[in-house]
Design an enzyme around this catalytic site. Structure first.
Site, mmCIF file in Angstrom:
data_model
loop_
_atom_site.group_PDB
_atom_site.id
_atom_site.type_symbol
_atom_site.label_atom_id
_atom_site.label_comp_id
_atom_site.label_asym_id
_atom_site.label_seq_id
_atom_site.Cartn_x
_atom_site.Cartn_y
_atom_site.Cartn_z
ATOM 1 N N ARG A 63 -7.237 -50.439 -25.472
ATOM 2 C CA ARG A 63 -5.981 -50.293 -24.353
ATOM 3 C C ARG A 63 -5.908 -52.141 -24.801
ATOM 4 O O ARG A 63 -4.772 -52.780 -24.400
ATOM 5 C CB ARG A 63 -6.233 -50.373 -23.648
ATOM 6 C CG ARG A 63 -4.685 -50.517 -23.125
ATOM 7 C CD ARG A 63 -4.272 -49.380 -21.287
ATOM 8 N NE ARG A 63 -5.530 -49.315 -20.684
ATOM 9 C CZ ARG A 63 -5.665 -50.239 -19.507
ATOM 10 N NH1 ARG A 63 -4.673 -51.333 -19.911
ATOM 11 N NH2 ARG A 63 -6.443 -50.000 -18.266
ATOM 12 N N TYR B 208 19.048 -49.680 -35.799
ATOM 13 C CA TYR B 208 18.285 -48.148 -34.943
ATOM 14 C C TYR B 208 18.393 -47.270 -33.799
ATOM 15 O O TYR B 208 18.902 -47.804 -33.180
ATOM 16 C CB TYR B 208 17.093 -48.830 -35.329
ATOM 17 C CG TYR B 208 15.885 -47.948 -35.695
ATOM 18 C CD1 TYR B 208 15.752 -46.839 -36.901
ATOM 19 C CD2 TYR B 208 15.009 -47.116 -34.150
ATOM 20 C CE1 TYR B 208 14.629 -45.649 -36.588
ATOM 21 C CE2 TYR B 208 14.407 -46.595 -34.434
ATOM 22 C CZ TYR B 208 14.152 -45.654 -35.242
ATOM 23 O OH TYR B 208 13.710 -44.481 -35.715
ATOM 24 N N ASP C 86 14.777 -57.209 -35.438
ATOM 25 C CA ASP C 86 13.950 -55.627 -36.225
ATOM 26 C C ASP C 86 13.656 -56.552 -37.250
ATOM 27 O O ASP C 86 14.706 -55.850 -38.424
ATOM 28 C CB ASP C 86 14.636 -54.855 -35.757
ATOM 29 C CG ASP C 86 13.946 -53.523 -36.422
ATOM 30 O OD1 ASP C 86 13.222 -53.552 -37.274
ATOM 31 O OD2 ASP C 86 13.914 -52.228 -35.830
ATOM 32 N N LYS D 275 6.758 -48.518 -42.043
ATOM 33 C CA LYS D 275 7.391 -47.835 -43.124
ATOM 34 C C LYS D 275 7.041 -48.905 -43.839
ATOM 35 O O LYS D 275 5.920 -48.032 -44.765
ATOM 36 C CB LYS D 275 9.336 -48.664 -43.388
ATOM 37 C CG LYS D 275 9.589 -48.650 -41.613
ATOM 38 C CD LYS D 275 10.518 -46.353 -41.455
ATOM 39 C CE LYS D 275 10.206 -45.454 -40.370
ATOM 40 N NZ LYS D 275 11.347 -46.535 -39.659
HETATM 41 C C1 LIG Z 1 12.003 -46.976 -38.156
HETATM 42 C C2 LIG Z 1 12.144 -47.511 -37.473
HETATM 43 C C3 LIG Z 1 12.268 -48.429 -36.285
HETATM 44 C C4 LIG Z 1 11.567 -46.895 -35.306
HETATM 45 O O1 LIG Z 1 9.704 -47.317 -35.488
HETATM 46 P P1 LIG Z 1 8.754 -46.549 -35.664
HETATM 47 O O2 LIG Z 1 7.770 -46.922 -35.945
HETATM 48 O O3 LIG Z 1 9.506 -44.832 -35.913
HETATM 49 O O4 LIG Z 1 8.458 -46.032 -33.545
HETATM 50 C C5 LIG Z 1 12.871 -49.510 -35.573
HETATM 51 N N1 LIG Z 1 13.294 -50.379 -36.396
HETATM 52 C C6 LIG Z 1 13.844 -49.744 -37.507
HETATM 53 C C7 LIG Z 1 14.838 -50.833 -38.605
HETATM 54 C C8 LIG Z 1 13.122 -48.426 -38.538
HETATM 55 O O5 LIG Z 1 13.272 -48.703 -39.905
#
Ligand SMILES: *Cc1c(COP(=O)(O)O)cnc(C)c1O
Length: 262
Positions: free
Chosen positions: A51, A105, A177, A202
């Protein structure tokens, strides 16, 4: 950390790999151990425990992420949303104010617009196409500005250099992000962002078989982030670290192919 190679293809393969390799293993082994023998740690956050995000799998993976985005340090999380929510709660306290891009998002948009008030954090959304209006939304308690490199799913792109200069002029933290471009196409820290966030679910992992997140940036901010993460508990387990580590090796090949004009 040694960062011998500037080309991302080579960094993805070599950066962060243990030296010497563990028993000569070319693939990073999975350290499936929750705790480790005491070896003189004095601080809570240094105790070796999954953790607390410091297993050999975390160390190798975060060094690789640091190298590919030209950061000072990095941390991984149990999802992209864990990276985003933990980062926002690291830089913002009760009574602080955030400026955020008005298209984001969905999970991030909901966290800011619905959950922030329960933490006593204020926010205003800004129109990316109208940087001249941002100043009027600035407050004495504004601590950070938040955007996405390419928004999911509406594909809006802010003038990102403008976001960085606005943050620097006003002495606030800039967060981005960077999920949709990946470091293959854009490295936000290079143009001056303080923290780059990813959903590694992703492109970073690339195989649709894990959920994970990451944050890369200045050493001091990543340390504060990690201490918050250690307590909130959004840890990535060693086996998922291994899968992300493995997926990253082909990131450049995949993303270049995916974004190639036919
Ligand atoms: C998918 C996504 C998220 C969230 O990610 P998770 O791994 O599903 O928690 C945040 N920002 C963007 C731009 C995303 O495409």
């Amino acid at each position: 950390m040694k960062n011998k190679y500037s080309n991302i293809e080579t960094q993805l393969i070599t950066a962060g790999e243990p030296e010497p390799r563990v028993m000569g293993a070319v693939g990073m082994p999975v350290f499936q151990s929750s705790t480790y023998e005491y070896s003189g740690e004095e601080e809570y956050h240094d105790i070796r425990y999954i953790r607390l995000n410091n297993t050999p799998n975390h160390i190798a993976l975060t060094k690789k992420l640091t190298a590919i985005e030209n950061g000072e340090a990095a941390m991984v999380t149990s999802s992209g949303m864990a990276a985003i929510s933990t980062a926002l709660l690291t830089v913002l306290n009760s009574g602080d104010h955030l400026l955020a891009q008005n298209i984001l998002y969905g999970g991030t948009f909901d966290f800011i617009s619905k959950d922030f008030k329960t933490y006593g954090i204020e926010f205003d959304f800004i129109d990316c196409d109208k940087p001249k209006e941002w100043k009027s939304k600035l407050k004495p308690n504004t601590k950070a500005i938040y955007c996405e490199s390419i928004t999911n799913p509406l594909m809006q792109v802010c003038d990102l250099k403008e976001v960085v200069s606005f943050a620097k002029e006003n002495n606030i933290v800039s967060l981005i992000d960077n999920t949709f471009t990946s470091p293959v196409n854009f490295k936000p820290l290079q143009i001056g962002f303080d923290l780059s966030l990813h959903s590694c679910t992703k492109y970073m992992n690339g195989h649709n078989d894990i959920v994970a997140g990451a944050v890369i940036g200045k050493k001091e901010l990543i340390e504060q982030f990690t201490h918050k993460l250690n307590l909130l508990g959004g840890t990535l387990d060693p086996h998922t670290c291994f899968l992300l580590h493995r997926g990253l090796k082909t990131l450049a090949l995949r993303v270049r192919y995916q974004t190639k004009v036919p």
